[in-house]
Design an enzyme around this catalytic site. Structure first.
Site, short mmCIF file in Angstrom:
data_model
loop_
_atom_site.label_atom_id
_atom_site.label_comp_id
_atom_site.label_asym_id
_atom_site.label_seq_id
_atom_site.Cartn_x
_atom_site.Cartn_y
_atom_site.Cartn_z
N GLU A 283 0.81 -1.23 0.00
CA GLU A 283 0.00 0.00 0.00
C GLU A 283 0.84 1.28 0.00
OE1 GLU A 283 -2.30 -0.97 3.48
OE2 GLU A 283 -3.95 -1.78 2.29
N LYS B 270 5.64 -1.98 1.56
CA LYS B 270 5.04 -2.14 2.87
C LYS B 270 4.97 -3.61 3.29
CE LYS B 270 0.78 -1.01 5.37
NZ LYS B 270 -0.51 -0.35 5.29
O1 IFM Z 1 -5.71 -5.78 4.84
C1 IFM Z 1 -4.65 -5.21 5.53
C2 IFM Z 1 -3.76 -4.51 4.52
O2 IFM Z 1 -3.23 -5.43 3.61
C3 IFM Z 1 -2.64 -3.79 5.23
N1 IFM Z 1 -3.17 -2.86 6.20
C4 IFM Z 1 -4.01 -3.50 7.21
C5 IFM Z 1 -5.16 -4.24 6.56
C6 IFM Z 1 -5.99 -4.95 7.64
O3 IFM Z 1 -5.25 -5.96 8.25
#
Ligand code: IFM
Length: 764
Positions: free
Chosen positions: A474, A588
């Site tokens: 992300e 990430k």
């Molecule tokens: O779905 C995840 C995402 O891939 C990364 N941030 C947190 C979310 C919830 O666990």
């Protein structure tokens, strides 16, 4: 009971951050509700939370989040007029524990006050047999005669992140049963909590004070005599399929529980837990550390699993609180679902029914997002209707306090394919096509339709491309040809085509009706073409590395350490807008590596190794979903030491409660069921080397050197198996009650496993 079935501490902290983490570690849940591992006398400031599954509410412009119920487990004692609490009273001794065998929480505290010792012991569970209810056994003993007052009842000072969600709260007592009732602000759903007590000492009066509906029990306690009482509480909401009012249902439930008695309620609860473990326990011989962490991870999944018939799913922080809006992410299908699929498919069904239930929401999202699409674009953060709870400005910047534009909601399109893949996996592994007929096929076709409307056909290249997306990483938004996303989309087309072929052949009438209902016949040839012509970035011919997305290689090369040295706030988010990672190759979480795990049959070990080695030093593991992907691919390619390290990282996340609690300004502290699912996947699919398809179950062991043996259970095509893998051989015992023979392939050797007959294969 060996300590591998128990988590215990003798520490009690008064510091909020520790109370929060301890509350997560010691939580209990039963799929209907979660009860954080807080002490009986605690309140909202200590984050007492009874979080309900599948009921949400919104206050003003704040995020919608699940509703927390009033706490029917509250008890506080005074000794000779002085309040006793782990927060303020001197503690001589404390021990609290969580029994993983049956989800029973226990605390024993010796307090010293006014020169006397008061021992409190309480034991609680949320019934796995009667999901609306919980029970507590509470005992106290003083070493010298004392005036004791027990305040026990329902505390409706509710801890909320974005509340208050329960309005018009009323408290009363009716035929000796305490009742608190409220109504959610947004959708006007009633929530009722009832409490009954079984007590044979002292004198009891009732009082309602400071948002607590309490019984006050006056007791002149004799020295060294133990006084025990039992509490039963029940929660009902208007989501429950009850014929009476929720209030009546709650009253009836506690009356039944009281009639049944604590011990019998506990016996029935234990019987359910014995079944759960019988289906899914994994044992690691020779490594207690890994064993306990893994078992705790499985425990987390079991307590969060939705109750039968609820068509609920598991939120990203399970039932440990309102964090992440109680929303369901791709975490469920990609990280938790495999555990249920291979051990208790009945729960896997529930998770998929949730996606069928929310198909309309996914259709609405497709129509309204961006320039408008067709088909089903599942919510990035999904609640009860399937409309997206994710906001466009989803992360707060801790410095400016401004919300940052993120594209999780509008561009993380792999979510639809993740759902379609799980739907198809269920059919392949269980052989049960009823879910396809119940709406699963419609989900799959609508997901394919969505991707077709999202994709671009490049005439000059004669290929479809998926552009402008966010992949699992992300930190890099709005990228083109993200390998993971494109592969998920391509697979969705393949699955849609396979679904069409299957239905046409086996259920031609049902197929015709479905095609007519969603008017899709004219689009089906396009799905066939798209499956063939959709572009997925290939491995580089020389290096074998797959570029994560177009022009990833043009980003700045740096190290994670160097990048982090530039942070000006510890909670600063590294992605979105001007995030530090955005112009760099630092990612990430597992992205290409996630793809290589998900689609492991499509790539050679050489390609997997090249990508693992390329991306691993560039991965910040800013998500708890990352470690298990690296663990699984490492196991797959025989990097077992690295696999083991990543395995422990994913398996220990919740038992050690070592995780960040803020991203930007957002509180994210809670449990991590996706990482827990990743722990099971790494143990069984990774080190165990299990890979099933519609034809057979393959087992290619990659046992870690420290492990003498790995034992686990498998469910496949409606039958059950126990498997034991050692460093040299594999033993498979099919259940005697299995209905059929099944094909297994162990280290390349084909065998047939017959009901009740041991199969034994030496592989080394
Ligand atoms: O779905 C995840 C995402 O891939 C990364 N941030 C947190 C979310 C919830 O666990």
């Amino acid at each position: 009971m060996s300590n591998l079935w128990r988590v215990t501490t003798d520490k009690v902290s008064r510091e909020k951050e520790n109370i929060m983490r301890t509350g997560n570690i010691y939580q209990i849940a039963n799929g209907y509700m979660g009860y954080r591992g807080t002490l009986d006398e605690f309140g909202p400031d200590e984050l007492v939370g009874i979080t309900l599954a599948g009921i949400y509410d919104r206050v003003g412009d704040a995020w919608r989040e699940p509703v927390n119920a009033p706490n029917g487990g509250f008890t506080k004692v005074t000794l000779d007029g002085k309040d006793i609490s782990a927060l303020a009273t001197r503690i001589k001794k404390h021990r609290q524990s969580l029994n993983l065998a049956n989800a029973v929480f226990e605390r024993e505290t010796d307090f010293k006050s006014r020169g006397k010792i008061l021992k409190i012991k309480s034991t609680r569970f949320l019934s796995a047999d009667q999901p609306n209810s919980g029970a507590i056994k509470y005992s106290l003993t003083v070493d010298k005669a004392a005036r004791v007052r027990i305040h026990t009842g329902i505390d409706y000072n509710i801890w909320d992140l974005n509340g208050p969600h329960l309005l018009k709260l009323t408290a009363k007592i009716q035929n000796g049963i305490l009742l608190v009732q409220g109504i959610t602000g947004e959708t006007a759903k009633k929530v009722a909590v009832a409490e009954a007590i079984d007590l044979d000492f002292g004198s009891e009066t009732q009082e309602t004070r400071g948002n607590k509906n309490l019984r006050v029990i006056k007791l002149d306690a004799e020295a060294n005599k133990t006084y025990t009482f039992y509490k039963y509480f029940a929660v009902y909401t208007e989501n429950d399929p009850v014929k009476t009012s929720v209030e009546e249902a709650a009253i009836k439930k506690v009356q039944e529980a009281k009639g049944c008695g604590y011990d019998e309620c506990l016996n029935r609860h234990n019987a359910q837990w014995a079944k759960k473990w019988d289906y899914c326990d994994v044992t690691i011989e020779g490594d207690d550390d890994a064993q306990q962490a893994l078992r705790y991870s499985l425990f987390q999944l079991l307590i969060a699993a939705p109750i039968q018939g609820s068509a609920n799913s598991i939120p990203a922080r399970a039932l440990s609180g309102q964090v992440y809006k109680g929303a369901i992410f791709w975490d469920t299908e990609m990280f938790m679902f495999p555990f249920f699929l291979y051990t208790c498919p009945g729960k896997a069904v529930e998770l998929l029914r949730y996606r069928i239930k929310t198909l309309e929401g996914a259709r609405r999202k497709a129509k309204t997002e961006g320039t408008g699409y067709r088909g089903a674009f599942y919510a990035w953060e999904s609640q009860e209707s399937g409309d997206d709870a994710c906001t466009y400005f989803n992360i707060g910047d801790p410095l400016t306090k401004r919300n940052l534009r993120t594209h999780f909601r509008d561009k993380q399109v792999h979510i639809s394919g993740d759902v379609a893949i799980a739907m198809w996996e269920y059919f392949k592994i269980t052989g049960d096509d009823s879910l396809l007929l119940e709406g699963g096929a419609e989900v799959i076709l609508e997901c394919a339709r969505f991707y077709y409307s999202y994709a671009y056909f490049k005439k000059d290249k004669n290929r479809y491309e998926i552009l402008d997306v966010v992949g699992p990483d992300e930190y890099h938004e709005r990228v083109n040809n993200n390998a993971f996303t494109s592969m998920v989309a391509k697979t969705t087309f393949e699955i849609a085509n396979a679904t069409v072929n299957y239905l046409k052949q086996k259920y031609p009438g049902r197929f015709k009706a479905l095609a007519k209902k969603i008017d899709i016949a004219g689009e089906l040839p396009l799905f066939v073409e798209a499956a063939d012509l959709l572009y997925v970035p290939p491995p580089d011919e020389k290096t074998g590395v797959i570029e994560q997305f177009d022009a990833y290689y043009q980003l700045k090369e740096t190290t994670i350490e160097a990048l982090k040295a530039g942070m000006v706030h510890p909670d600063e988010y590294l992605g979105a807008g001007q995030g530090l990672a955005v112009p760099t190759r630092v990612i990430k979480q597992a992205d290409v590596v996630m793809m290589l795990n998900q689609f492991k049959d499509r790539y050679s070990d050489k390609i997997k190794k090249a990508n693992w080695e390329y991306y691993e030093p560039r991965t910040e593991h800013g998500s708890s979903l990352s470690a298990c992907a690296y663990a699984m691919v490492a196991a797959d390619i025989g990097k077992l030491d690295r696999a083991y390290r990543y395995f422990l990282q994913t398996a220990k996340i919740d038992i050690e409660a070592r995780y960040k609690t803020y991203v930007g300004t957002i509180f994210i502290g809670g449990s991590h069921p996706a990482a827990n699912g990743g722990a099971w996947m790494t143990a069984v699919l990774g080190f165990g080397g299990v890979k099933a398809n519609a034809e057979e179950v393959a087992i290619n062991p990659k046992l870690y050197k420290k492990w003498k043996a790995l034992r686990f259970k498998l469910a496949y095509k409606g039958d059950r198996f126990s498997v034991r893998i050692t460093q040299k051989d594999v033993a498979i015992v099919p259940d005697a009650l299995n209905k059929s023979d099944h094909a297994f392939r162990v280290a390349g050797q084909s065998i047939v496993c017959r009901p009740g007959k041991l199969s034994f294969v030496k592989y080394r």
